[in-house]
Design a protein around this motif. Structure first.
Motif, PDB file in Angstrom:
ATOM      1  N   GLU A  72     -19.385   7.791  -5.542  1.00  0.00           N
ATOM      2  CA  GLU A  72     -18.812   9.136  -5.486  1.00  0.00           C
ATOM      3  C   GLU A  72     -17.303   9.094  -5.260  1.00  0.00           C
ATOM      4  OE1 GLU A  72     -19.672  13.058  -2.686  1.00  0.00           O
ATOM      5  OE2 GLU A  72     -20.641  11.137  -2.282  1.00  0.00           O
ATOM      6  N   TYR A  73     -16.924   8.269  -4.301  1.00  0.00           N
ATOM      7  CA  TYR A  73     -15.497   8.166  -3.973  1.00  0.00           C
ATOM      8  C   TYR A  73     -14.712   7.574  -5.132  1.00  0.00           C
ATOM      9  CZ  TYR A  73     -11.212   7.167  -1.395  1.00  0.00           C
ATOM     10  OH  TYR A  73      -9.910   7.122  -0.985  1.00  0.00           O
ATOM     11  N   ILE A  74     -15.297   6.549  -5.753  1.00  0.00           N
ATOM     12  CA  ILE A  74     -14.607   5.893  -6.864  1.00  0.00           C
ATOM     13  C   ILE A  74     -14.386   6.889  -8.005  1.00  0.00           C
ATOM     14  CG2 ILE A  74     -14.785   4.074  -8.613  1.00  0.00           C
ATOM     15  CD1 ILE A  74     -16.545   2.548  -6.563  1.00  0.00           C
ATOM     16  N   GLU A  75     -15.423   7.658  -8.259  1.00  0.00           N
ATOM     17  CA  GLU A  75     -15.339   8.632  -9.338  1.00  0.00           C
ATOM     18  C   GLU A  75     -14.280   9.680  -9.064  1.00  0.00           C
ATOM     19  OE1 GLU A  75     -18.897  10.974 -11.523  1.00  0.00           O
ATOM     20  OE2 GLU A  75     -18.890   8.802 -11.222  1.00  0.00           O
ATOM     21  N   ALA A  76     -14.211  10.107  -7.817  1.00  0.00           N
ATOM     22  CA  ALA A  76     -13.291  11.190  -7.480  1.00  0.00           C
ATOM     23  C   ALA A  76     -11.851  10.705  -7.316  1.00  0.00           C
ATOM     24  CB  ALA A  76     -13.754  11.880  -6.210  1.00  0.00           C
ATOM     25  N   ASN A  77     -11.673   9.410  -6.992  1.00  0.00           N
ATOM     26  CA  ASN A  77     -10.322   8.928  -6.686  1.00  0.00           C
ATOM     27  C   ASN A  77      -9.975   7.630  -7.424  1.00  0.00           C
ATOM     28  OD1 ASN A  77      -9.757  10.842  -4.249  1.00  0.00           O
ATOM     29  ND2 ASN A  77     -11.730   9.880  -3.781  1.00  0.00           N
ATOM     30  N   PRO A  78     -10.088   7.633  -8.751  1.00  0.00           N
ATOM     31  CA  PRO A  78      -9.840   6.374  -9.461  1.00  0.00           C
ATOM     32  C   PRO A  78      -8.428   5.844  -9.237  1.00  0.00           C
ATOM     33  CG  PRO A  78     -10.003   8.219 -11.002  1.00  0.00           C
ATOM     34  CD  PRO A  78     -10.413   8.733  -9.670  1.00  0.00           C
ATOM     35  N   GLU A  79      -7.473   6.773  -9.091  1.00  0.00           N
ATOM     36  CA  GLU A  79      -6.078   6.292  -8.948  1.00  0.00           C
ATOM     37  C   GLU A  79      -5.868   5.603  -7.610  1.00  0.00           C
ATOM     38  OE1 GLU A  79      -6.534   9.962  -7.048  1.00  0.00           O
ATOM     39  OE2 GLU A  79      -7.221   9.380  -9.044  1.00  0.00           O
ATOM     40  N   ILE A  80      -6.638   6.032  -6.587  1.00  0.00           N
ATOM     41  CA  ILE A  80      -6.496   5.367  -5.286  1.00  0.00           C
ATOM     42  C   ILE A  80      -7.092   3.962  -5.358  1.00  0.00           C
ATOM     43  CG2 ILE A  80      -7.301   5.383  -2.881  1.00  0.00           C
ATOM     44  CD1 ILE A  80      -6.944   8.376  -2.911  1.00  0.00           C
ATOM     45  N   ILE A  81      -8.251   3.871  -6.005  1.00  0.00           N
ATOM     46  CA  ILE A  81      -8.872   2.559  -6.152  1.00  0.00           C
ATOM     47  C   ILE A  81      -7.916   1.622  -6.897  1.00  0.00           C
ATOM     48  CG2 ILE A  81     -10.828   1.302  -7.149  1.00  0.00           C
ATOM     49  CD1 ILE A  81     -11.650   3.164  -4.907  1.00  0.00           C
ATOM     50  N   GLU A  82      -7.291   2.198  -7.914  1.00  0.00           N
ATOM     51  CA  GLU A  82      -6.335   1.415  -8.703  1.00  0.00           C
ATOM     52  C   GLU A  82      -5.201   0.898  -7.834  1.00  0.00           C
ATOM     53  OE1 GLU A  82      -5.769   3.714 -12.570  1.00  0.00           O
ATOM     54  OE2 GLU A  82      -3.935   2.488 -12.397  1.00  0.00           O
ATOM     55  N   GLY A  83      -4.626   1.814  -7.119  1.00  0.00           N
ATOM     56  CA  GLY A  83      -3.487   1.451  -6.285  1.00  0.00           C
ATOM     57  C   GLY A  83      -3.897   0.474  -5.186  1.00  0.00           C
ATOM     58  N   PHE A  84      -5.050   0.709  -4.611  1.00  0.00           N
ATOM     59  CA  PHE A  84      -5.531  -0.127  -3.507  1.00  0.00           C
ATOM     60  C   PHE A  84      -5.706  -1.565  -3.997  1.00  0.00           C
ATOM     61  CE2 PHE A  84      -8.482  -1.792  -0.399  1.00  0.00           C
ATOM     62  CZ  PHE A  84      -8.118  -1.144   0.775  1.00  0.00           C
ATOM     63  N   PHE A 136       0.850  -1.204   0.000  1.00  0.00           N
ATOM     64  CA  PHE A 136       0.000   0.000   0.000  1.00  0.00           C
ATOM     65  C   PHE A 136       0.881   1.248   0.000  1.00  0.00           C
ATOM     66  CE2 PHE A 136      -3.130  -3.053   1.712  1.00  0.00           C
ATOM     67  CZ  PHE A 136      -4.168  -2.810   0.827  1.00  0.00           C
ATOM     68  N   ALA A 137       1.917   1.211   0.814  1.00  0.00           N
ATOM     69  CA  ALA A 137       2.809   2.364   0.891  1.00  0.00           C
ATOM     70  C   ALA A 137       3.400   2.670  -0.485  1.00  0.00           C
ATOM     71  CB  ALA A 137       3.918   2.090   1.904  1.00  0.00           C
ATOM     72  N   GLU A 138       3.712   1.624  -1.234  1.00  0.00           N
ATOM     73  CA  GLU A 138       4.268   1.836  -2.566  1.00  0.00           C
ATOM     74  C   GLU A 138       3.278   2.546  -3.475  1.00  0.00           C
ATOM     75  OE1 GLU A 138       5.838  -1.830  -4.176  1.00  0.00           O
ATOM     76  OE2 GLU A 138       6.906  -2.196  -2.285  1.00  0.00           O
ATOM     77  N   GLU A 139       1.982   2.372  -3.183  1.00  0.00           N
ATOM     78  CA  GLU A 139       0.965   3.039  -3.993  1.00  0.00           C
ATOM     79  C   GLU A 139       0.622   4.409  -3.420  1.00  0.00           C
ATOM     80  OE1 GLU A 139      -0.144   1.759  -6.722  1.00  0.00           O
ATOM     81  OE2 GLU A 139       0.414  -0.364  -6.573  1.00  0.00           O
ATOM     82  N   GLY A 140       1.305   4.784  -2.368  1.00  0.00           N
ATOM     83  CA  GLY A 140       1.009   6.077  -1.749  1.00  0.00           C
ATOM     84  C   GLY A 140      -0.231   6.055  -0.873  1.00  0.00           C
TER      85      GLY A 140
END
Ligand code: ATP
Ligand code: ATP
Ligand code: MG
Ligand code: MG
Lengths: 229, 252, 313, 252, 229
Positions: free
Chosen positions: C199-211, C30-34
């Protein structure tokens, strides 16, 4: 200090000298710090049921009507049935104490003096052989007081009861008692024992006799000596 | 009271339309009102909710009786005897501190999934306040009254029954009031934890289905019942402790 | 590197049931994904959805039925990652019992847990398919967790218990060997998975990706038997008490891993089969849990990230 | 006390060896003792349980302070004003009857997973007894004392502070005792329901893992803490209500 | 019934005739069923703070030491600081009442009479302009009572305070009062108003004067007439 059976003694002394405490010790409610109390030859270690006691406060129970408060000692000693049977007797005592018509009233509707009278009725209802009275008549007017005094004498003589009275009224002590104990102020000691040799039964008009006056004076002098100021 | 209600609903409505809180957490007042009508209608027409309501009422009723009896007896033990105060009270406190949830399996193991285990849990929760209240009441009698009973040669039992208990009534009722509210919470918790076909289960099902408005409606009905029980206790206190001013009114 | 904090809620405090999270944290994926994960536990799926809806948590692990339910109530929550493609529930009977198939349970009482409403729907769907209906042919008794379930068995008030795979493992480990009599075809009624609000997915696609990527990596790491000791260490760090008895922890992990194998490995980890979703949905409609069918079931889940997750660096 | 303990453990042991109850439901006294030692050891050596213990203690502490403050204030409102008695009390009763469990999601939604939501739940549970106790205390003053304060020209506030509150102290403490026990139960319930890395979570994990002996051991530690809080309140009562006989001893 | 400023009036009457109630009505504590009470030209509707009242019961607060109980009226009127400043005054009052050395004792250690005396000190400490006293000396011995009576007279004269006393002692009423109201038994009415025209300041040896005796007799006769039996 010895109380003869059937005798009437009074204690008189300044406020706070330990009269109430003495009474409580005699009733076995408070252990004495020194000395012992004997009743009918046996030492008093705990409270005994043939003692009738009246405290300085009326201590009526607010959830019982006046008559229920009065028959309480009977109820405790002999149960509910006996208490119900004692209602007539209680009513007679109430009449005597001028509380006719107040049988079914709750104590918080009584005046101070009426509560005190009710407490006296409660003490008398079980016909105890020893009466310990702590200023029973202090909240009564003179007339009622005189009348109650005579009633008390009659009751004690009738039953040959031993009575011990705390009072602040010297005439009251003299008219009722065989012996008056005068206490000195704090720490309370018995300063003088005055034997009252007026004939029994006493009547109110004895108050005006010179002998009575002399006794009153003697006690007053005794108390003045130990005066607190 | 009505004012408070209006203010309360007003704030609720404002929170709702602000959109800050999702309807699965806090439904709108209208939805809740609708559900209240629905549940009321269901109950009045003898719908499927009547059975659960009746079940919960039975649990509450039995538990209240039991808790009063048990709390009173233990309260007397604790308040009247040194043994009770010294040896029993610490256990009672310790047991009451324990999460009741942990006892649910034990109750179910011993009493089954029927009404008994819920009654036991509700009783368990409601008993402690009554114990504490009763015990405190027994300490309320004053010195003179105690001495008076001694001179009358009253037995310990008589002193207890004829003096200490009546004197302690206001305290006892304080405990009873708290317990009366606890018994309801206890019954519902019991139903939550296992078995039981009462109102608690209806709430559970509605809650799992995220039907929060229904949950609120059901809870409001429970509250009304709780309020009724509490008011009964208040009424009983007015009736039995008539010598004490139990209301603020007529005071100023 | 700026770390983004993501609060993750699970329906129980168990670290083993959320193993990709704790292994991912432990291995630094997770840390590697920020991403900095803050794991929290609540009680059950409804509470997870409420936590997501209130914004107190960003990613949770609810069951599929409550997610459908939430969408029906206008709360847009999307299932992202199917971590238990094979049913997480089972109809459990004591090892020695003579029941072999759900229809043997006719006329009995069946205990259901309290952790999730989902198991009720699961069991009802299976029993329905055997032509049994409540209350004529069987009765559900909500019994709470495993402890009360054993009480129910002892008192002979229940004949079977619908529980999770973890329940089965725990009961077996504690000397109450249980047998799963769920027919194979119901393995499509998948279990809890990872979800977030639309809403969260839409706003933070890169986090979902990394997660998701971190989770896939953690899953692969966990599934390699060579790493077992380290995995158990990570899990014990997440929940020391659960990890105290390593043998027990290992048994539990095995059970979780077994149910986590995708039906079709080629679609990648976390993939959600639309047919399986439809099955869940139809079951809920049939049992009445869902008042009306959803007009468009596809809003409930998304597979759009699956490919990116499975493309490892 | 020791006798009770021995009898209690004896019955427990007998139940255990009778084999009537599965160890998953009721562990043996020996297993429990072993777990008690284990937990104690873990705590003393600064093991992983120390953090949760500290967390729970903090929750209990804050919740107790809050519940006392809140319960006292609301109790005064309810006991002193007609508005409070008539308009506020029914709401308080209604709210307290509601299953607290239903509010857990709301608390989490508003206060998050931190200590705050648990403190809120525990406060919620412990406040009601204190309200009832305080309100009852305000009714305990007798007629004469009230009249005396009137003739002294005391303001309502002075009458409250200098007469009604001290007179009502015994009742207030009754509420406080019940509340002190509730606060512990509340904190654990809060931890059960969501988040919080306290002792409640340890119990929950042990319970899901059917490690009943551990559950018992953890609960026993909680009980000891609960007992300590209760005893503190008892001590405070002896100290502050020195004019009332608060113990059975010296009574007979 | 009119009380002149600076006058001293007494009410005497049989127990339960409504004296305490009358006092409470005058203090504005109980609404009168008929009639009205005027003080300094204005009707009394609620309690007023320049009234000092003493009830039949001492009503000391058990959580305050004796001296704290005494300065309570000051604390209520002027705050804590003023109360602390009044400690000296309170101590002087205690000395006067013979309670020296009992400053820091809690009330449950006082005897009945001592509690009553403490209650008197509490009433006096705020120097009220109107004193309403309900049997303040009933639990005191004669000597203390005489002494307290003289103190009371001194205090009232010094401050020109209006006093209204309920008592059962006719001599006490006569020696202290300008006017004595005799009440008839239940239902209580004012049966006679006796003006006492003895010169001020009164001293204890006036008790033996014939004029004093005549007044006492007159009141006694009045009360006898309405006797309750
Ligand atoms: N709270 C009450 N409710 C109803 N009646 C009451 C109440 N208090 C007193 N009374 C009645 O009012 C009458 C007068 O009472 P009050 O206390 O004024 O008498 P009192 O003259 O002060 O007598 P005492 O000399 O015995 O103190 C009594 O008959 C009593 O029964
Ligand atoms: N509970 C107590 N604790 C300590 N000392 C007490 C207690 N009760 C009374 N005393 C003290 O004991 C002494 C005697 O009190 P007691 O009540 O016997 O006096 P009394 O002679 O009855 O006075 P009074 O005539 O005023 O009623 C007093 O000095 C009092 O301070
Ligand atoms: Mg005395
Ligand atoms: Mg009076």
């Amino acid at each position: 200090m010895t109380l003869r059976e059937g005798s009437f003694s009074s204690v008189i002394g300044s406020s706070g000298c330990g009269k109430s405490t003495l009474l409580k010790i005699m009733a076995g409610l408070v252990p004495p710090s020194a000395g012992s109390v004997m009743l009918e030859g046996r030492p008093v270690t705990g409270p005994r049921e043939d003692i009738g006691m009246m405290f300085q406060q009326a201590t009526l129970f607010p959830w019982r009507t006046v008559i229920e408060n009065i028959v309480l000692p009977i109820e405790i000693r002999d149960g509910k049935k006996a208490a119900a049977a004692a209602h007539d007797k209680a009513r007679a005592l109430l009449d005597m104490a001028g509380l006719k018509g107040f049988e079914s009233v709750y104590p918080n509707e009584l005046s101070g003096g009426m509560a005190q009278r009710a407490a006296i009725c409660r003490m008398l209802v079980s016909e105890p052989s020893v009466l310990l009275l702590d200023e029973p008549f202090s909240a009564l007017d003179e007339l009622t007081r005189d009348f109650m005094n005579m009633e008390l004498q009659r009751i004690c003589m009738e039953r040959n009861a031993t009575a011990f009275l705390v009072t602040h009224s010297i005439p009251e002590a003299v008219i009722l008692s065989d012996v008056v104990y005068c206490m000195s102020p704090r720490p309370g000691r018995i300063a003088e024992i005055v034997e009252i040799d007026l004939p029994r039964p006493r009547t109110l008009d004895m108050i005006t006799t010179p002998k009575f006056g002399a006794l009153v004076d003697r006690i007053r002098k005794q108390l003045d000596e130990g005066a607190f100021l | 009271m009505a004012t408070i209600f209006i203010v309360f609903v007003g704030i609720w409505y404002a929170t709702h339309i602000s959109g800050l809180v999702s309807p699965i957490i806090l439904p709108s007042p209208m939805d809740t009102a609708e559900e209240i009508l629905f549940v009321g209608n269901n109950l009045l027409t003898g719908g499927y909710m009547l059975g659960p309501l009746w079940m919960t009422l039975k649990e509450v009723f039995y538990a209240f009786i039991l808790a009063t009896a048990l709390g009173f007896s233990l309260g007397v033990l604790v308040g009247e005897t040194t043994f009770g105060e010294r040896a029993v009270m610490p256990y009672l406190v310790a047991i009451d501190t324990m999460p009741k949830v942990a006892f649910a399996p034990l109750f179910i193991a011993w009493l089954g999934f029927g009404i008994e285990s819920k009654v036991a849990l509700a009783t368990f929760i409601a008993t402690f306040p009554i114990i504490v209240g009763t015990a405190a009441g027994l300490h309320a009698a004053d010195e003179n009254a105690r001495m008076l009973f001694k001179t009358m040669g009253a037995t310990r039992w008589q002193t207890l029954v004829k003096m200490k208990l009546p004197t302690g009534m206001p305290h006892f009722f304080t405990g009873l009031k708290i317990g009366s509210v606890g018994v309801m919470a206890g019954a519902i918790t019991g139903e939550f934890l296992g078995g039981g076909k009462g109102f608690g289960e209806l709430i559970r099902v509605a809650s799992t289905n995220l039907d929060t408005a229904r949950v609120f409606a059901l809870i409001i009905y429970l509250s009304l019942i709780g309020l009724a029980i509490f008011m009964t206790v208040v009424w009983a206190q007015r009736r039995f402790v008539f010598w004490q001013k139990s209301s603020v009114m007529g005071d100023h | 590197q700026e770390m983004t904090r993501v609060t993750y809620v699970s329906p129980s405090p168990s670290a083993i049931n959320s193993f990709p999270i704790f292994v991912g944290i432990g291995e630094g994926y997770f840390a590697e994904e920020g991403i900095e994960v803050d794991p929290q536990a609540v009680n059950g799926s409804s509470a997870i959805l409420q936590a997501l809806a209130s914004g107190q948590a960003q990613i949770g692990r609810p069951g599929p039925a409550p997610v459908i339910q939430a969408n029906a109530r206008g709360v847009a929550v999307k299932f992202l990652y199917n971590s238990l493609p094979r049913s997480s529930f089972g109809i459990l009977v004591p090892e020695a019992a003579e029941f072999d198939s759900p229809d043997d349970l006719k006329g009995t009482s069946i205990g259901v847990g309290t952790a999730d409403g989902a198991e009720v729907g699961f069991a009802r769907a299976i029993l329905n398919s055997f032509g049994m209906s409540e209350p004529a042919d069987y009765e559900f008794i909500p019994v709470g967790d495993g402890g009360t379930a054993t009480a129910g068995f002892i008192r002979e008030e229940i004949s079977a218990y619908v529980g999770s795979l973890a329940d089965k493992a725990i009961l077996t480990y504690r000397g109450w060997p249980m047998r799963d009599i769920t027919p194979e075809e119901f393995q499509t009624l998948f279990g809890n998975g990872y979800a977030a609000t639309a809403e969260y997915i839409e706003a933070n696609p890169e986090i979902i990706e990394g997660f998701g990527r971190a989770m896939v990596r953690a899953t692969l790491f966990t599934r390699d038997p060579a790493n077992r000791e380290r995995v158990l260490d990570h899990l014990a760090a997440g929940n020391p008490q659960e990890g105290e008895d390593r043998e027990f922890a290992n048994a539990l992990l095995e059970a979780v891993l077994e149910k986590g194998v995708p039906h079709d490995m080629s679609k990648g980890w976390g993939y959600q089969d639309p047919e399986h979703w439809q099955a869940w949905h139809d079951n809920m409609v049939a049992s009445g849990e869902l008042e009306a069918p959803l007009p468009d079931l596809s809003v409930v889940y998304t597979n759009e990230f699956v490919e990116k997750w499975n493309t490892l660096p």
